[in-house]
Design a protein around this motif. Structure first.
Motif, PDB file in Angstrom:
ATOM      1  N   THR A  11       2.886 -34.568 -27.212  1.00 16.61           N
ATOM      2  CA  THR A  11       2.686 -35.919 -27.102  1.00 16.61           C
ATOM      3  C   THR A  11       2.734 -36.733 -28.522  1.00 16.61           C
ATOM      4  N   GLN A  12       3.142 -37.871 -28.238  1.00 17.29           N
ATOM      5  CA  GLN A  12       3.391 -38.965 -29.446  1.00 17.29           C
ATOM      6  C   GLN A  12       1.874 -39.128 -29.951  1.00 17.29           C
ATOM      7  N   PRO A  13       1.649 -38.997 -31.070  1.00 11.94           N
ATOM      8  CA  PRO A  13       0.133 -39.291 -31.841  1.00 11.94           C
ATOM      9  C   PRO A  13       0.093 -40.779 -31.744  1.00 11.94           C
ATOM     10  N   GLU A  22     -12.243 -54.344 -31.480  1.00 13.84           N
ATOM     11  CA  GLU A  22     -11.683 -53.599 -30.395  1.00 13.84           C
ATOM     12  C   GLU A  22     -10.866 -52.545 -30.592  1.00 13.84           C
ATOM     13  N   LEU A  23     -10.566 -52.069 -31.891  1.00 15.63           N
ATOM     14  CA  LEU A  23      -9.863 -51.198 -31.932  1.00 15.63           C
ATOM     15  C   LEU A  23     -10.298 -49.874 -31.231  1.00 15.63           C
ATOM     16  N   ILE A  24     -11.549 -49.412 -30.910  1.00 18.64           N
ATOM     17  CA  ILE A  24     -12.078 -48.313 -30.370  1.00 18.64           C
ATOM     18  C   ILE A  24     -11.811 -48.393 -28.801  1.00 18.64           C
ATOM     19  N   ASN A  25     -12.044 -49.681 -28.267  1.00 18.94           N
ATOM     20  CA  ASN A  25     -11.843 -49.634 -26.785  1.00 18.94           C
ATOM     21  C   ASN A  25     -10.357 -49.649 -26.752  1.00 18.94           C
ATOM     22  N   THR A  26      -9.508 -50.017 -27.366  1.00 18.07           N
ATOM     23  CA  THR A  26      -8.059 -50.052 -27.150  1.00 18.07           C
ATOM     24  C   THR A  26      -7.593 -48.590 -27.416  1.00 18.07           C
ATOM     25  N   LEU A  27      -8.197 -47.800 -28.263  1.00 15.11           N
ATOM     26  CA  LEU A  27      -7.795 -46.288 -28.211  1.00 15.11           C
ATOM     27  C   LEU A  27      -8.423 -45.633 -27.098  1.00 15.11           C
ATOM     28  N   THR A  28      -9.576 -45.862 -26.418  1.00 14.20           N
ATOM     29  CA  THR A  28     -10.086 -45.278 -25.430  1.00 14.20           C
ATOM     30  C   THR A  28      -9.360 -45.731 -24.106  1.00 14.20           C
ATOM     31  N   GLY A  29      -8.780 -47.029 -24.141  1.00 12.44           N
ATOM     32  CA  GLY A  29      -7.836 -47.627 -23.042  1.00 12.44           C
ATOM     33  C   GLY A  29      -6.540 -46.627 -22.920  1.00 12.44           C
ATOM     34  N   MET A  30      -6.314 -46.188 -24.162  1.00  8.72           N
ATOM     35  CA  MET A  30      -4.899 -45.453 -24.101  1.00  8.72           C
ATOM     36  C   MET A  30      -5.180 -43.932 -23.614  1.00  8.72           C
ATOM     37  N   ASN A  31      -6.328 -43.639 -23.343  1.00 10.22           N
ATOM     38  CA  ASN A  31      -6.793 -42.244 -22.879  1.00 10.22           C
ATOM     39  C   ASN A  31      -6.397 -41.379 -24.011  1.00 10.22           C
ATOM     40  N   THR A  32      -6.758 -41.668 -25.055  1.00 10.95           N
ATOM     41  CA  THR A  32      -7.119 -40.637 -26.451  1.00 10.95           C
ATOM     42  C   THR A  32      -8.514 -40.369 -26.379  1.00 10.95           C
ATOM     43  N   SER A  33      -8.620 -39.076 -26.727  1.00 15.27           N
ATOM     44  CA  SER A  33      -9.923 -38.345 -27.093  1.00 15.27           C
ATOM     45  C   SER A  33     -10.121 -38.070 -28.519  1.00 15.27           C
ATOM     46  N   PRO A  34     -11.373 -37.648 -28.973  1.00 10.20           N
ATOM     47  CA  PRO A  34     -11.576 -37.355 -30.116  1.00 10.20           C
ATOM     48  C   PRO A  34     -10.787 -36.312 -30.930  1.00 10.20           C
TER      49      PRO A  34
END
Length: 147
Positions: free
Chosen positions: A70-72, A94-106
């Motif tokens: 996957t591309q980081p 909105e940074l965290i909302n954008t990252l969770t919208g991209m299906n990223t996990s911690p």
């Protein structure tokens, strides 16, 4: 005349009953060393817990690039303080909302790029937001020096 006089106490020397040893004027170092060793152990155990900051996974500049499936996600901070997530401008809130919208996990790796003229506080603020959201694999992107 004086030879026949008996002395009381029955011995040749004078002894007083209840007399203690003379006061020792030397310092006993052993208890102080024991206390210092205990304090040393306490500080050695407690010191790693007292470090504050953001855990960062810094990339090695001499290592070759590893292939990944996957591309980081790349988060960039411009000199004006604008935050970009994969070339899309995003507000700081909105940074965290954008990252969770991209299906990223911690557990996903996030690369953070900060311009050399960007405010250090802005880059650290973004890193703090990512860390507070649970992202632990944060890598700082650098370029190799020419030559």
């Amino acid at each position: 005349m004086g030879m026949g006089a008996a002395t009381s106490g029955g011995g040749g020397g004078r002894r007083r009953r209840g007399r203690k040893k003379a006061v020792m004027s030397e310092i006993n170092i052993t208890p102080m060393v024991d206390v210092m060793l205990v304090l040393l152990i306490i500080f050695m155990v407690a010191a790693p817990m007292m470090t504050a900051g953001v855990p960062i996974d810094l990339p090695q500049t001499a290592a070759n690039e590893m292939p990944s499936q996957t591309q980081p996600v790349t988060v960039a901070v411009t000199p004006e303080g604008v935050i970009y997530v994969d070339e899309n401008a995003v507000a700081e809130a909105e940074l965290i909302n954008t990252l969770t919208g991209m299906n990223t996990s911690p557990e996903d790796r996030i690369f953070l790029r900060g311009d050399t003229t960007a405010d250090y506080g802005s880059v650290m603020r973004v890193m703090g937001i990512l860390s507070a959201a649970g992202y632990t694999k944060i890598g700082l992107i650098t370029e190799r020096e020419p030559g």
